[in-house]
Design an enzyme around this catalytic site. Structure first.
Site, mmCIF file in Angstrom:
data_model
loop_
_atom_site.group_PDB
_atom_site.id
_atom_site.type_symbol
_atom_site.label_atom_id
_atom_site.label_comp_id
_atom_site.label_asym_id
_atom_site.label_seq_id
_atom_site.Cartn_x
_atom_site.Cartn_y
_atom_site.Cartn_z
ATOM 1 N N GLY A 10 24.415 35.444 -6.972
ATOM 2 C CA GLY A 10 24.981 34.405 -7.821
ATOM 3 C C GLY A 10 24.105 34.649 -9.464
ATOM 4 O O GLY A 10 23.406 35.613 -9.622
ATOM 5 N N THR A 28 30.846 32.027 -4.403
ATOM 6 C CA THR A 28 30.801 31.886 -5.610
ATOM 7 C C THR A 28 29.845 32.877 -6.376
ATOM 8 O O THR A 28 29.774 33.252 -7.417
ATOM 9 C CB THR A 28 30.116 30.478 -6.055
ATOM 10 O OG1 THR A 28 28.711 30.333 -5.386
ATOM 11 C CG2 THR A 28 30.755 29.352 -5.310
ATOM 12 N N VAL A 80 24.995 31.165 5.001
ATOM 13 C CA VAL A 80 24.061 30.604 5.790
ATOM 14 C C VAL A 80 24.230 29.581 6.726
ATOM 15 O O VAL A 80 23.441 29.012 7.286
ATOM 16 C CB VAL A 80 22.830 30.154 4.795
ATOM 17 C CG1 VAL A 80 22.429 31.439 4.066
ATOM 18 C CG2 VAL A 80 23.548 29.255 3.581
ATOM 19 N N LEU A 110 18.309 30.379 -2.409
ATOM 20 C CA LEU A 110 19.156 29.724 -3.451
ATOM 21 C C LEU A 110 20.477 29.660 -3.225
ATOM 22 O O LEU A 110 21.288 29.509 -4.050
ATOM 23 C CB LEU A 110 18.983 30.757 -4.737
ATOM 24 C CG LEU A 110 17.719 30.795 -5.657
ATOM 25 C CD1 LEU A 110 16.573 31.250 -4.896
ATOM 26 C CD2 LEU A 110 18.209 31.584 -6.858
ATOM 27 N N THR A 141 25.731 23.842 3.462
ATOM 28 C CA THR A 141 24.798 24.842 2.946
ATOM 29 C C THR A 141 23.481 24.313 2.850
ATOM 30 O O THR A 141 22.453 25.000 3.192
ATOM 31 C CB THR A 141 25.478 25.618 1.914
ATOM 32 O OG1 THR A 141 26.746 25.882 2.132
ATOM 33 C CG2 THR A 141 24.875 26.508 1.128
ATOM 34 N N TYR A 192 26.115 17.574 -3.133
ATOM 35 C CA TYR A 192 25.149 18.471 -3.825
ATOM 36 C C TYR A 192 23.957 17.715 -4.049
ATOM 37 O O TYR A 192 22.806 18.229 -3.590
ATOM 38 C CB TYR A 192 25.450 19.105 -5.072
ATOM 39 C CG TYR A 192 24.747 20.031 -5.709
ATOM 40 C CD1 TYR A 192 24.724 21.229 -5.256
ATOM 41 C CD2 TYR A 192 23.956 19.857 -7.138
ATOM 42 C CE1 TYR A 192 23.807 22.204 -5.662
ATOM 43 C CE2 TYR A 192 23.259 20.671 -7.597
ATOM 44 C CZ TYR A 192 23.051 21.915 -7.101
ATOM 45 O OH TYR A 192 22.193 22.782 -7.535
#
Length: 348
Positions: free
Chosen positions: A16, A41, A63, A79, A98, A151
């Site tokens: 990323g 992403t 993950v 991350l 995630t 998020y």
């Protein structure tokens, strides 16, 4: 590995924007690095310059799924997660998993190997804050059922897991609350304000401003942010709570647009759109804790960082279109065809 005399680090999300710069820093310090990324992403081009690096191992994995066998690590940086509104809202369930399932898998990996563990959290845990500036003791003002919650609450849950692992297992965990970060390797379509404004300005296309443009952000250049992450991981004793990492220089979105317009020489006009749901009105980190515990503070001035970022985006266009970019940084002569995201995005 510890028993071979070679220190090893795992960076989940290492392809990323921030992760790839962290991989560079770790390799620069002589570590062997495993980059784990699903490439949902993250981008392989962010690591292309390391194609012949013998100390970098690349593992393609998600993950949220069972992980392949991995070696022992000294440091684990988690991350892994889409970090821009259009990307993390595109599949909110996966974003939440995630943060929760992925963080659990990474914590288990750290527990099984005795590695230090650093969780990349976010200023979004403060939501639309009612305390300003935001210090780590503030519990936040988050809408748990809104479109950003996958998020915001996902990262809050990841923090909870990390500190539960510390309390139950004595795991060495560190949590960094990352504020708005910008620089080379940002995606043009990531929907964040710096990439949107820079790409639209370079293309002489209308610059989108959400709401009245008076909402504030604090922008940290990526090299400063990575320095903070490295200092946090290197610290012999783990802090007893999260640490804010960001630049305390606060400015309005309108001020950023004015600055980028001047630096690019764009002919772009401003168009206004409604403010997205739950978009924070003010955002500025209190970095007293980072200064005291890590001896860290940002060093790159916004103007200098923007100059590098503008040049990088202009170079991306030149590489893709195979044409010279003339006057991209100052005169606005080039018309790059970058496509910033313009749907349901926060100026994050």
């Amino acid at each position: 590995m510890k028993n071979s005399g070679e220190n090893r680090a795992l960076v989940a999300g290492g392809a990323g924007f921030i992760g790839s710069h962290l991989v560079d820093a770790l390799l620069g310090e002589g570590l062997r690095v495993t980059c784990l990324d699903s490439f949902l992403t993250g981008r392989r081009t962010n690591l292309a310059h390391l194609a012949r690096e013998p100390r970098l191992d690349l593992v393609e994995a998600d993950v949220t799924e069972p992980l392949p066998d991995l070696p022992r690590f000294d440091w684990i940086f988690n991350l892994a997660c889409a970090a821009s509104p259009p990307h993390y809202q595109a599949d909110p369930q996966h974003t939440m998993m995630t943060c929760v399932v992925g963080s659990h898998r990474m914590l288990e990996c750290a527990r099984s190997t005795g590695a230090r563990f650093l969780q990349a959290s976010t200023s979004e845990v403060y939501g639309d804050p009612q305390v300003h500036p935001q210090e780590e003791s503030y519990w936040g003002h988050v809408n748990p059922t809104g479109p950003r919650a996958c998020y915001d609450e996902g990262k809050r849950s990841a923090e909870t897991l990390a500190f539960d692992y510390r309390r139950r297992y004595g795991l060495d965990v560190r949590v960094a609350r990352i504020f708005n970060t910008y620089g080379p390797r940002m995606r043009a379509d990531d929907g964040r304000v710096v990439s949107n404004v820079v790409c639209q300005a370079l293309a002489n296309e209308p610059i989108t401003v959400y709401g009245d443009g008076e909402q504030t952000r604090s922008f940290c250049y990526v090299s400063d942010l990575v320095d903070g992450l490295m200092r946090l991981m290197r610290r012999e004793t783990a802090p007893d709570g999260p640490v804010n990492l960001g630049n305390p220089r606060e400015m309005t979105v309108a001020e950023l647009v004015t600055l980028v317009s001047r630096m690019t020489g764009t002919r772009s006009q401003i168009v206004r759109r409604p403010l997205p749901v739950d978009d924070p009105q003010r955002r500025r980190p209190d970095i007293t804790r980072a200064e005291r515990l890590l001896g860290w503070a940002p060093r790159v001035a916004l103007e200098s960082g923007l100059e590098e970022t503008i040049a990088w985006f202009a170079g991306e266009v030149a590489r893709r279109d195979h044409v010279p970019v003339v006057g991209a940084a100052r005169g606005g002569a080039a018309r790059p065809r970058l496509e910033p995201a313009l749907h349901s995005i926060a100026q994050g």
